[in-house]
Design an enzyme around this catalytic site. Structure first.
Site, mmCIF file in Angstrom:
data_model
loop_
_atom_site.group_PDB
_atom_site.id
_atom_site.type_symbol
_atom_site.label_atom_id
_atom_site.label_comp_id
_atom_site.label_asym_id
_atom_site.label_seq_id
_atom_site.Cartn_x
_atom_site.Cartn_y
_atom_site.Cartn_z
ATOM 1 N N ASN A 161 78.758 39.586 75.283
ATOM 2 C CA ASN A 161 78.906 39.096 73.893
ATOM 3 C C ASN A 161 78.374 40.090 72.868
ATOM 4 O O ASN A 161 78.930 40.248 71.793
ATOM 5 C CB ASN A 161 78.257 37.715 73.727
ATOM 6 C CG ASN A 161 76.780 37.712 74.033
ATOM 7 O OD1 ASN A 161 76.296 38.521 74.816
ATOM 8 N ND2 ASN A 161 76.051 36.798 73.424
ATOM 9 N N GLU A 259 66.316 36.804 78.566
ATOM 10 C CA GLU A 259 66.777 36.170 77.323
ATOM 11 C C GLU A 259 67.999 35.368 77.730
ATOM 12 O O GLU A 259 69.037 35.937 78.054
ATOM 13 C CB GLU A 259 67.086 37.272 76.297
ATOM 14 C CG GLU A 259 67.169 36.745 74.898
ATOM 15 C CD GLU A 259 68.594 36.457 74.548
ATOM 16 O OE1 GLU A 259 68.959 35.273 74.611
ATOM 17 O OE2 GLU A 259 69.326 37.392 74.231
ATOM 18 N N CYS A 293 73.857 33.781 71.464
ATOM 19 C CA CYS A 293 72.839 32.887 72.029
ATOM 20 C C CYS A 293 72.030 32.184 70.946
ATOM 21 O O CYS A 293 71.511 31.110 71.170
ATOM 22 C CB CYS A 293 71.935 33.667 72.974
ATOM 23 S SG CYS A 293 71.304 35.147 72.212
ATOM 24 N N GLU A 390 75.268 24.444 76.428
ATOM 25 C CA GLU A 390 75.499 25.464 75.394
ATOM 26 C C GLU A 390 77.001 25.695 75.230
ATOM 27 O O GLU A 390 77.665 26.092 76.185
ATOM 28 C CB GLU A 390 74.826 26.771 75.829
ATOM 29 C CG GLU A 390 74.987 27.873 74.827
ATOM 30 C CD GLU A 390 74.295 29.160 75.265
ATOM 31 O OE1 GLU A 390 74.138 29.376 76.487
ATOM 32 O OE2 GLU A 390 73.921 29.947 74.376
ATOM 33 N N GLU A 467 61.972 40.684 73.561
ATOM 34 C CA GLU A 467 62.439 42.062 73.384
ATOM 35 C C GLU A 467 62.194 42.427 71.925
ATOM 36 O O GLU A 467 62.095 41.559 71.053
ATOM 37 C CB GLU A 467 63.923 42.160 73.721
ATOM 38 C CG GLU A 467 64.205 41.772 75.154
ATOM 39 C CD GLU A 467 65.605 42.120 75.598
ATOM 40 O OE1 GLU A 467 66.526 41.345 75.308
ATOM 41 O OE2 GLU A 467 65.775 43.187 76.226
HETATM 42 P P1 NAD Z 1 77.836 33.708 83.708
HETATM 43 O O1 NAD Z 1 76.678 32.810 83.798
HETATM 44 O O2 NAD Z 1 78.700 33.875 84.914
HETATM 45 O O3 NAD Z 1 77.400 35.180 83.262
HETATM 46 C C1 NAD Z 1 76.531 35.452 82.206
HETATM 47 C C2 NAD Z 1 76.198 36.934 82.263
HETATM 48 O O4 NAD Z 1 75.479 37.202 83.457
HETATM 49 C C3 NAD Z 1 77.420 37.845 82.342
HETATM 50 O O5 NAD Z 1 77.153 38.990 81.582
HETATM 51 C C4 NAD Z 1 77.545 38.223 83.818
HETATM 52 O O6 NAD Z 1 78.072 39.527 83.995
HETATM 53 C C5 NAD Z 1 76.115 38.197 84.263
HETATM 54 N N1 NAD Z 1 75.931 37.778 85.646
HETATM 55 C C6 NAD Z 1 76.514 36.738 86.274
HETATM 56 N N2 NAD Z 1 76.067 36.640 87.537
HETATM 57 C C7 NAD Z 1 75.179 37.643 87.703
HETATM 58 C C8 NAD Z 1 74.370 38.069 88.778
HETATM 59 N N3 NAD Z 1 74.330 37.417 89.954
HETATM 60 N N4 NAD Z 1 73.587 39.166 88.603
HETATM 61 C C9 NAD Z 1 73.554 39.814 87.430
HETATM 62 N N5 NAD Z 1 74.287 39.461 86.375
HETATM 63 C C10 NAD Z 1 75.085 38.378 86.509
HETATM 64 O O7 NAD Z 1 78.698 33.161 82.535
HETATM 65 P P2 NAD Z 1 79.797 33.783 81.607
HETATM 66 O O8 NAD Z 1 81.024 32.963 81.786
HETATM 67 O O9 NAD Z 1 79.931 35.258 81.665
HETATM 68 O O10 NAD Z 1 79.128 33.404 80.241
HETATM 69 C C11 NAD Z 1 79.018 32.047 79.888
HETATM 70 C C12 NAD Z 1 77.620 31.605 79.662
HETATM 71 O O11 NAD Z 1 76.656 32.633 79.750
HETATM 72 C C13 NAD Z 1 77.517 31.102 78.251
HETATM 73 O O12 NAD Z 1 77.780 29.740 78.207
HETATM 74 C C14 NAD Z 1 76.129 31.413 77.860
HETATM 75 O O13 NAD Z 1 75.291 30.321 78.178
HETATM 76 C C15 NAD Z 1 75.699 32.529 78.732
HETATM 77 N N6 NAD Z 1 75.569 33.819 78.054
HETATM 78 C C16 NAD Z 1 74.457 34.013 77.338
HETATM 79 C C17 NAD Z 1 74.289 35.209 76.689
HETATM 80 C C18 NAD Z 1 73.076 35.460 75.856
HETATM 81 O O14 NAD Z 1 73.130 36.263 74.956
HETATM 82 N N7 NAD Z 1 71.949 34.835 76.158
HETATM 83 C C19 NAD Z 1 75.250 36.191 76.785
HETATM 84 C C20 NAD Z 1 76.396 35.971 77.547
HETATM 85 C C21 NAD Z 1 76.539 34.757 78.203
#
Ligand code: NAD
Length: 485
Positions: A161, A259, A293, A390, A467
Site C-alpha cells: 500500500n 506495524e 493503516c 479492517e 518507527e
Molecule cells: P496479507 O495479510 O496476506 O498480507 C499483508 C502483507 O503481508 C503483504 O504485504 C504480504 O506480502 C505480506 N505477507 C503475507 N504473508 C507473509 C508472510 N508469511 N511473511 C512475510 N510477509 C507476508 O493481506 P493482503 O491481502 O496483502 O492485505 C490485506 C490486509 O493486510 C489488509 O486488510 C490490512 O489489514 C493489511 N495490510 C496492512 C498494511 C499496513 O500498512 N499496516 C499494509 C498492507 C496490508
C-alpha cells in the site's frame, strides 16, 4: 495502444533481486507477473529468490555487518543523505513506476517518494546522535556507561500500500544504527522498493549492507526467521500475518517491530467545525483508495450535527474523480489488487444486509481494472463485519453517538489501536480523549500523524514498537551497560 498503455510498456523496468551489491535476474528462477491494477495487464515478470539466493543474501548481510557496524556514523549519514538527494532528483520517474504497479494517483506517489527522502535524511541525522549516557555511580569511583549498539543482521517485510515509505523507514532505521538488512518488498509492488535500494547503491553503499529478495512471502519469511543469524525483524502488514511471524521468530527470540492493522475511529464532537472537518476527512479517507493503516474509518458523530456532517461529507465525496492514477485530474485510483475488490463486495453486502444505509458508492466503479467507488455507509450495527474487520478500502462508516463517553467506549471496543482522530474545540474534551483513547497516535483537528521526526506505531493488536522519531532508531539498537570501578 493508447498513451497510458504505451507508458506502461516502456517505463516499467524488469525487477531484479539485489544480492551482495549485484542485480540478479533470470536463469531458471521461478517468476510471477506484476499487474497494473488500473488495467489488470501484466507489467513485467518478477524473479523469485531460490533458497540459494536467500542464503546468498543472508551470508552477504552477515559478512558486511562487522565493517558497517565499525563505519563512522558520519559516513553512514553521508551515504543516506546522498541517497535522499537521488530520490528527490528521481521523484517523477519513481512516482510513475509506483502508480503503474500500485495504482495511486501520481501526485500522491510523488509525495510518498519525497517523504521517503525525508525519512532517509531524518535517520541520517539521528544516527549521528545515537547517544549513550553516563549514569551516576553508587560510589565515587564507580562509573556506569550505557552504550547503544546495532542489533546485527535484520530482516524487513513491507507491504504494497505504501511501497516507498514502508521500506524507507526500515532501511534507514537499520542502516543508520549500523545494522545490515535483507528486505522483502511486497511482490505486487517490487520496483518502488528497488528504486529506494538503487538510490543507496548509487550513493556508494558497500555491497552486502542491504539486500532485496522476493518470493512466496511465507517461504522467504520462514527461511529468514528460522535463521539464528537474523537478530531482528520488522514487519508492516496485517495483524494475522504479524502474529504468525511473531510466533515463528519466538523460536530464536528475535527482536521485532511490527506495524499491523488498524480501524481508526473518528470522533466528531458537537462543537466541531463541520466544513473544515469534512474537507480534511474526505481527503484523508480516500487517499490511496483507503488502503492505509491509519485511514479514518469508524466515524462517531455527535447526534446534534449528524445529518449536517453527513451532507457535507457526501457532497465532497461526489467530487472525487476515480480513474487511472496516471491521468490528469484523477484523485482516486483503483484498489491495488483483486483481493481488496472482493473484500469490498463482501463487506458492503454484509453491512447492507445488517441494515446500513448507502449514501454514496457501494459498488465497483469500472469493469476493467480493480476500481471501487468511494463509499459512504451510515447507521451500521456493530455486528456488521466491517465494524470489526479492517476494511482497508474506500469505505467511510458513519454512526451517531449521544456523548463523548459513548464515542470513546465504542472507539476502544476493538483489539486495534493504531490511529484515532477527533474534532473538537473543547480543551477539557481534548484532555479526556488524550487520556482515554487506546491508540498509538491521536490527531485532534488534524490527520497529520505520520512524519519522520515523530514515532509511528500502534498499541494492542496494532503492533509492537514504533518507527521514526528517536524510537525508530533505538528499535535497531541493543543497550549495553558497562560498570567500572
Ligand atoms: P496479507 O495479510 O496476506 O498480507 C499483508 C502483507 O503481508 C503483504 O504485504 C504480504 O506480502 C505480506 N505477507 C503475507 N504473508 C507473509 C508472510 N508469511 N511473511 C512475510 N510477509 C507476508 O493481506 P493482503 O491481502 O496483502 O492485505 C490485506 C490486509 O493486510 C489488509 O486488510 C490490512 O489489514 C493489511 N495490510 C496492512 C498494511 C499496513 O500498512 N499496516 C499494509 C498492507 C496490508
Amino acid at each position: 495502444m493508447d498513451m497510458l498503455h504505451r507508458a506502461a510498456a516502456t517505463e516499467y523496468p524488469v525487477p531484479a533481486l539485489y544480492l551482495n551489491g549485484q542485480w540478479v535476474n533470470g536463469a531458471d528462477r521461478p517468476t510471477e507477473p506484476v499487474l497494473n491494477p488500473a488495467t489488470g495487464e501484466t507489467l513485467a515478470l518478477l524473479t523469485h529468490a531460490t533458497t540459494a539466493d536467500l542464503d546468498a543474501a543472508l551470508q552477504a548481510a552477515k559478512a558486511a555487518f562487522p565493517a558497517w557496524r565499525a563505519t563512522a556514523p558520519a559516513e553512514r549519514s553521508r551515504i543516506l543523505r546522498a541517497a535522499a538527494t537521488l530520490l528527490r532528483e528521481r521523484a517523477d520517474h519513481i512516482a510513475r513506476i509506483m502508480t503503474l504497479e500500485q495504482g495511486k494517483p501520481v501526485a500522491e506517489a510523488r509525495l510518498e517518494i519525497l517523504a521517503s527522502a525525508d525519512t532517509y535524511d531524518w535517520y541520517a541525522e539521528e544516527g549521528r546522535r545515537n547517544y549513550g549516557r553516563i549514569v551516576p555511580g553508587r560510589t565515587l569511583n564507580q562509573r556506569l556507561s550505557v552504550l547503544h549498539e546495532p542489533v546485527g543482521v535484520c530482516a524487513a517485510f513491507t507491504p504494497w500500500n505504501f511501497p516507498a515509505i514502508t521500506p524507507a523507514r526500515k532501511i534507514a532505521g537499520a542502516l543508520a544504527a549500523g545494522c545490515t538488512l535483507i528486505l522483502k518488498p511486497a511482490e505486487e509492488t517490487p520496483n518502488t522498493g528497488l528504486e529506494l535500494v538503487r538510490a543507496l547503491h548509487d550513493a556508494g553503499l558497500p555491497a552486502g549492507v542491504l539486500n532485496a529478495v522476493f518470493g512466496v512471502p511465507g517461504n522467504v519469511s520462514g527461511y529468514l526467521l528460522d535463521s539464528p543469524d537474523i537478530a531482528k525483524f520488522s514487519f508492516t502488514g496485517s495483524t494475522a500475518v504479524g502474529k504468525l511471524l511473531a510466533a515463528q521468530a519466538a523460536k530464536t527470540l528475535k527482536r521485532a517491530t511490527m506495524e499491523l492493522g488498524g480501524h481508526a475511529p473518528v470522533i466528531v464532537c458537537a462543537d466541531a467545525n463541520i466544513e473544515k472537518a469534512a474537507d480534511m476527512l474526505v481527503a484523508g479517507k480516500f487517499r490511496n483508495a483507503g488502503q492505509v493503516c491509519i485511514s479514518p474509518t469508524r466515524f462517531y458523530i455527535a447526534d446534534s450535527i449528524y445529518e449536517d456532517f453527513l451532507a457535507a461529507f457526501v457532497e465532497r465525496v461526489k467530487k472525487i474523480k476515480v480513474g487511472n492514477g496516471l491521468e490528469e485530474g484523477v484523485t482516486m485510483g483503483p484498489m491495488a489488487n483483486p483481493r481488496r475488490l472482493d473484500a469490498m463486495k463482501r463487506l458492503v453486502a454484509d453491512a447492507v444486509q445488517h441494515g446500513a444505509r448507502v449514501l454514496a458508492g457501494g459498488k465497483p466503479a469500472d469493469d476493467s481494472g480493480f476500481f471501487w467507488e468511494p463509499t459512504v455507509l451510515a447507521d451500521i450495527p456493530e455486528t456488521a463485519a466491517l465494524m470489526n474487520e479492517e476494511p482497508f478500502g474506500p469505505l467511510a462508516l458513519m454512526n451517531r453517538v449521544q456523548s463523548v463517553d459513548e464515542a470513546i467506549s465504542r472507539a476502544n471496543r476493538l483489539p486495534y489501536g493504531l490511529a484515532a482522530y477527533a474534532f473538537t474545540q473543547d480543551s477539557a474534551v481534548r484532555t479526556q480523549l488524550a487520556r482515554q483513547l487506546q491508540t498509538g497516535m491521536l490527531g485532534i483537528n488534524s490527520l497529520a500523524v505520520s512524519m519522520p521526526e515523530a514515532p509511528f506505531g500502534g498499541v494492542k493488536e496494532s503492533g509492537w514498537g514504533s518507527e521514526c522519531g528517536i524510537e525508530g532508531l533505538q528499535a535497531y539498537c541493543d543497550v549495553k551497560l558497562i560498570s567500572e570501578d
